[in-house]
Design an enzyme around this catalytic site. Structure first.
Site, mmCIF file in Angstrom:
data_model
loop_
_atom_site.group_PDB
_atom_site.id
_atom_site.type_symbol
_atom_site.label_atom_id
_atom_site.label_comp_id
_atom_site.label_asym_id
_atom_site.label_seq_id
_atom_site.Cartn_x
_atom_site.Cartn_y
_atom_site.Cartn_z
ATOM 1 C CG ASP A 123 4.867 5.088 7.692
ATOM 2 O OD1 ASP A 123 5.064 6.253 7.288
ATOM 3 O OD2 ASP A 123 4.016 4.804 8.552
ATOM 4 N NE ARG A 143 -0.230 10.903 14.743
ATOM 5 C CZ ARG A 143 0.614 9.907 14.471
ATOM 6 N NH1 ARG A 143 1.583 9.616 15.299
ATOM 7 N NH2 ARG A 143 0.484 9.203 13.363
ATOM 8 N NE ARG A 201 1.085 -5.329 7.390
ATOM 9 C CZ ARG A 201 0.077 -4.502 7.675
ATOM 10 N NH1 ARG A 201 -1.165 -4.819 7.390
ATOM 11 N NH2 ARG A 201 0.324 -3.331 8.236
ATOM 12 N NE ARG A 252 0.056 1.770 4.447
ATOM 13 C CZ ARG A 252 1.271 2.244 4.607
ATOM 14 N NH1 ARG A 252 2.051 2.453 3.576
ATOM 15 N NH2 ARG A 252 1.752 2.500 5.814
ATOM 16 C CD GLU A 294 6.840 0.222 8.200
ATOM 17 O OE1 GLU A 294 7.258 0.923 9.114
ATOM 18 O OE2 GLU A 294 5.645 -0.078 8.053
HETATM 19 P P1 0O2 Z 1 -0.889 1.650 9.580
HETATM 20 O O1 0O2 Z 1 -2.284 2.136 9.481
HETATM 21 O O2 0O2 Z 1 -0.795 0.153 9.621
HETATM 22 O O3 0O2 Z 1 0.033 2.232 8.530
HETATM 23 P P2 0O2 Z 1 8.614 5.308 13.406
HETATM 24 O O4 0O2 Z 1 8.057 5.279 11.987
HETATM 25 O O5 0O2 Z 1 9.724 4.313 13.628
HETATM 26 O O6 0O2 Z 1 8.980 6.687 13.831
HETATM 27 P P3 0O2 Z 1 6.224 3.984 14.098
HETATM 28 O O7 0O2 Z 1 5.466 4.516 12.907
HETATM 29 O O8 0O2 Z 1 5.436 3.795 15.358
HETATM 30 O O9 0O2 Z 1 7.457 4.903 14.399
HETATM 31 O O10 0O2 Z 1 6.965 2.630 13.675
HETATM 32 P P4 0O2 Z 1 6.691 1.117 13.998
HETATM 33 O O11 0O2 Z 1 6.691 0.814 15.444
HETATM 34 O O12 0O2 Z 1 7.712 0.394 13.164
HETATM 35 O O13 0O2 Z 1 5.220 0.844 13.455
HETATM 36 C C1 0O2 Z 1 4.929 1.040 12.100
HETATM 37 C C2 0O2 Z 1 3.752 0.189 11.675
HETATM 38 O O14 0O2 Z 1 3.806 -1.108 12.274
HETATM 39 C C3 0O2 Z 1 2.375 0.716 12.043
HETATM 40 O O15 0O2 Z 1 1.980 1.662 11.101
HETATM 41 C C4 0O2 Z 1 1.541 -0.570 11.975
HETATM 42 O O16 0O2 Z 1 1.299 -0.957 10.625
HETATM 43 C C5 0O2 Z 1 2.504 -1.572 12.560
HETATM 44 N N1 0O2 Z 1 2.358 -1.661 14.031
HETATM 45 C C6 0O2 Z 1 3.233 -1.221 14.953
HETATM 46 N N2 0O2 Z 1 2.801 -1.492 16.190
HETATM 47 C C7 0O2 Z 1 1.612 -2.132 16.043
HETATM 48 C C8 0O2 Z 1 0.675 -2.683 16.982
HETATM 49 O O17 0O2 Z 1 0.831 -2.623 18.187
HETATM 50 N N3 0O2 Z 1 -0.435 -3.275 16.454
HETATM 51 C C9 0O2 Z 1 -0.658 -3.345 15.112
HETATM 52 N N4 0O2 Z 1 -1.780 -3.936 14.677
HETATM 53 N N5 0O2 Z 1 0.207 -2.828 14.203
HETATM 54 C C10 0O2 Z 1 1.323 -2.227 14.661
HETATM 55 P P5 0O2 Z 1 0.901 2.769 11.469
HETATM 56 O O18 0O2 Z 1 1.215 3.972 10.643
HETATM 57 O O19 0O2 Z 1 0.813 2.976 12.948
HETATM 58 O O20 0O2 Z 1 -0.442 2.150 11.014
#
Ligand code: 0O2
Length: 224
Positions: free
Chosen positions: A92, A76, A97, A63, A159
């Site tokens: 990202d 944010r 995935r 995506r 990512e």
């Molecule tokens: P979406 O809607 O899936 O895109 P950083 O970028 O390192 O400054 P970030 O973004 O918190 O900080 O990085 P991290 O921890 O690598 O997480 C990135 C993505 O991993 C998230 O994107 C989620 O897709 C997934 N993810 C991380 N933690 C969790 C969790 O606890 N539960 C779930 N289901 N997914 C998680 P987004 O943008 O938050 O969301």
């Protein structure tokens, strides 16, 4: 060419960046970067299916972050709403995935990918070895990959998240919880999810052991 509803939505949102064309171009470049990585993964899958009669991954989902989510994340985190800011501050926008059956395949694929000489590993977060407190498990890589445009080479960040089928099942339910407000019994659901994450971890380990046992028998038969 007639614009689709999606084109019109992207153009409208991208006007917030005061520069619709560069924004649309940048999104196209992220799509190209996703294709490059996808191709590399499909090549590895093809090679393994011919050489070892198995597929290291089951499926790939890709995506590009929606313009609304890009704006929300930049705001944010207090960053400017410009295309330069997107490239400097977000890693990202392009996301892939990779869903595998076995944990071993996750580490093997990740290693084979970053070993390729046009890929630079920028960051690795191993939430499989070190799960998040809520139970989330996946391997995240941020990689730099070149794309080749008519005007030359450009480096893009992508990512790549690697998960097993079971981890993906868990994460999609957790994702629903994270984006739903006003859920009753939130504490119970969080605890239940944590417990499911442990069960899933156990099942992933047992499935891996079963595979080792089957492979060991196959190797022994070859030697007979
Ligand atoms: P979406 O809607 O899936 O895109 P950083 O970028 O390192 O400054 P970030 O973004 O918190 O900080 O990085 P991290 O921890 O690598 O997480 C990135 C993505 O991993 C998230 O994107 C989620 O897709 C997934 N993810 C991380 N933690 C969790 C969790 O606890 N539960 C779930 N289901 N997914 C998680 P987004 O943008 O938050 O969301």
């Amino acid at each position: 060419m007639k614009k689709t509803e999606e084109d019109i939505r992207v153009i409208n949102v991208s006007k917030i960046f005061n520069e619709a064309e560069p924004f649309i171009n940048l999104m196209m470049q992220y799509r190209c970067a996703v294709r490059e990585i996808e191709t590399k993964l499909y090549v590895l899958n093809d090679e393994y299916s011919v050489r070892f009669a198995r597929n290291p991954f089951e499926s790939i989902k890709s995506r590009i972050k929606s313009p609304e989510s890009i704006i929300e994340k930049l705001k944010r985190r207090g960053y400017e709403l410009t295309t330069e800011s997107i490239q400097e501050n977000l890693t990202d926008v392009a996301g892939i995935r990779v869903i595998c059956s076995f944990v071993d395949d996750i580490y093997m694929l990740a290693e084979k990918l970053v070993q390729q000489d046009d890929i630079i590993l920028i960051k690795k977060k191993d939430y499989i070895r070190y799960p998040k407190t809520n139970g989330y498990r996946s391997l995240h890589l941020i990689v730099d990959i070149p794309i080749f445009l008519s005007e030359g080479k450009k480096h893009m960040k992508v990512e790549v998240q690697f998960r097993t089928i079971a981890m993906d099942f868990w994460a999609s339910l957790d994702h629903k919880l994270r984006y739903k407000k006003d859920i009753d019994n939130q504490d119970i659901i969080v605890e239940e999810l944590k417990s499911c994450a442990e069960t899933i971890n156990d099942i992933d380990c047992r499935m891996q052991q079963i595979r080792y046992m089957i492979e060991a028998q196959g190797n022994a038969k070859k030697l007979e």
